[in-house]
Design a protein around this motif. Structure first.
Motif, PDB file in Angstrom:
ATOM      1  N   GLN A 285       0.674  -1.168  -0.027  1.00  0.00           N
ATOM      2  CA  GLN A 285       0.079   0.055   0.131  1.00  0.00           C
ATOM      3  C   GLN A 285       0.750   1.241   0.018  1.00  0.00           C
ATOM      4  N   ASP A 286       0.132   2.296  -0.189  1.00  0.00           N
ATOM      5  CA  ASP A 286       0.868   3.770  -0.030  1.00  0.00           C
ATOM      6  C   ASP A 286      -0.197   4.546   0.447  1.00  0.00           C
ATOM      7  N   LEU A 287       0.069   4.659   2.018  1.00  0.00           N
ATOM      8  CA  LEU A 287      -0.973   5.205   2.696  1.00  0.00           C
ATOM      9  C   LEU A 287      -0.618   6.534   2.692  1.00  0.00           C
ATOM     10  N   ASN A 288       0.381   7.126   2.609  1.00  0.00           N
ATOM     11  CA  ASN A 288       0.752   8.821   2.736  1.00  0.00           C
ATOM     12  C   ASN A 288       0.620   9.069   1.121  1.00  0.00           C
ATOM     13  N   GLU A 289       0.408   8.406   0.027  1.00  0.00           N
ATOM     14  CA  GLU A 289       0.149   8.963  -1.138  1.00  0.00           C
ATOM     15  C   GLU A 289       1.527   9.471  -1.824  1.00  0.00           C
ATOM     16  N   ASP A 290       2.746   9.070  -1.491  1.00  0.00           N
ATOM     17  CA  ASP A 290       3.850   9.788  -2.013  1.00  0.00           C
ATOM     18  C   ASP A 290       4.478   9.045  -3.364  1.00  0.00           C
ATOM     19  N   ASP A 294       4.764   1.465   1.120  1.00  0.00           N
ATOM     20  CA  ASP A 294       5.001   1.477   2.361  1.00  0.00           C
ATOM     21  C   ASP A 294       5.953   0.576   2.860  1.00  0.00           C
TER      22      ASP A 294
END
Length: 345
Positions: A285-290, A294
């Protein structure tokens, strides 16, 4: 007596003048349709084959080859530029024997040809570079050879760019201490091995290539300290194969979508400290949307990409005020074009 001395002194002056004139930029012409001669290498009376032009060329000359099919095994042993009129129509064919074009000098340029029909033995190649430095092989079609382009024995500081390399046994092969070469912007497809490194070929840069539908996209054997970045490596059986102590290669910002992404037994670096690679089978996932996953993408017990990309990596060139800027994007959709505009402010 004085008259004799004056005549003797005039001889070296004439020789020096001719050498100076010859040293100026000269273009020799080749046209296979000039079957009856005369053959002077001029536009009006070109040589009939490339080998004849090479016999009359000196370092620094250009040989311009008009469209046609030339059944030759060409040996380039002078620092010349060999230029084809149209890469689709200017064909050099080895007639399935030996190497089609052999480069055995420094600072050779080969551009604008279809090179095909080498022999089928291990060293046979469409273009072979042997102990050469500073050569440029670009904008050619290299097809139906044993090795498409082969560098051997301390061939360093050369560039292979913007070629289409297809349907060879090996596409590009760098071997035996071939170091500090650049392989960029090529389309490499339908070969057994797309790009292969053999025996201590190090410090090479492989960037911006489209490597698709090969058995192995990139293979390294006994080769370290190379940089592989910005390539699209897709639809191969194995994306990249690293074996026999091919360690410490840096591999980042590539797009991987293959049957098997990575194989081999070596330990390498899979990111540049900030960005890794795009892996089609990454499930993090990429929870911080950078744009960076992750969690690492685990390749095997010794290798992992610490900064996997959430979308495919692309580079676009933008020109503003006569300066070219490189814009990178990471996107999970296909970007076909990129435009940059400056407003009135």
């Amino acid at each position: 007596m004085s008259f004799t001395i004056l005549c003797l002194l005039s001889i070296p002056l004439m020789i020096e003048y001719r050498m100076s004139a010859k040293a100026e930029l000269v273009t020799l012409y080749v046209d296979d349709s000039n079957k009856g001669g005369p053959w002077y290498g001029t536009k009006e009376d070109p040589y009939q084959n490339i080998t004849s032009a090479l016999e009359h060329a000196i370092d620094g000359d250009t040989i311009f080859v008009r469209a046609g099919t030339y059944y030759e095994n060409v040996v380039v042993n002078k620092s010349i530029s060999l230029v084809g009129e149209d890469r689709d129509l200017t064909i050099v064919d080895g007639n399935e024997a030996g190497t089609v074009i052999s480069i055995e000098a420094d600072k050779v340029s080969i551009k604008g040809f279809t090179v095909q029909g080498s022999g089928l033995e291990l060293p046979d190649s469409g273009i072979s570079v042997y102990q050469s430095s500073g050569s440029d092989i670009s904008n050619n079609i290299v097809t139906s050879n044993y090795n498409g382009i082969r560098f051997g024995y301390h061939s360093s500081g050369n560039v292979i760019s913007s070629n289409t390399i297809t349907s060879n046994f090996n596409g590009i092969s760098l071997s035996y201490y071939s170091c500090s070469n650049v392989v960029s912007g090529n389309t490499i497809t339908k070969n057994n091995e797309g790009i292969s490194f053999y025996y201590y070929s190090s410090s090479n840069v492989v960037s911006g290539n489209n490597i698709t539908n090969n058995d192995d996209g990139i293979s390294l054997f006994f080769s370290c300290d190379n940089v592989v970045s910005g390539n699209t490596i897709t639809s191969n059986n194995e994306g990249i194969y690293l074996a026999f102590n091919s360690n410490n290669n840096t591999i980042y910002c590539n797009n991987f979508n293959n049957t098997h992404q990575v194989a081999g037994d070596s330990t390498n670096v899979w990111d540049d400290g900030r960005k890794g690679n795009y892996w089609s089978n990454y499930t993090g996932q990429d929870l911080n949307e950078d744009g960076i996953g992750d969690n690492p993408y685990v390749i095997d017990v010794n290798n992992q990409d610490n900064h996997p990309l959430m979308g495919m990596f692309s580079v676009f060139n933008v020109t503003s005020e006569r300066e070219t800027h490189h814009v990178t994007t990471i996107c999970n959709s296909t970007i076909s074009d990129f435009r940059f505009e400056i407003g009135p402010e």
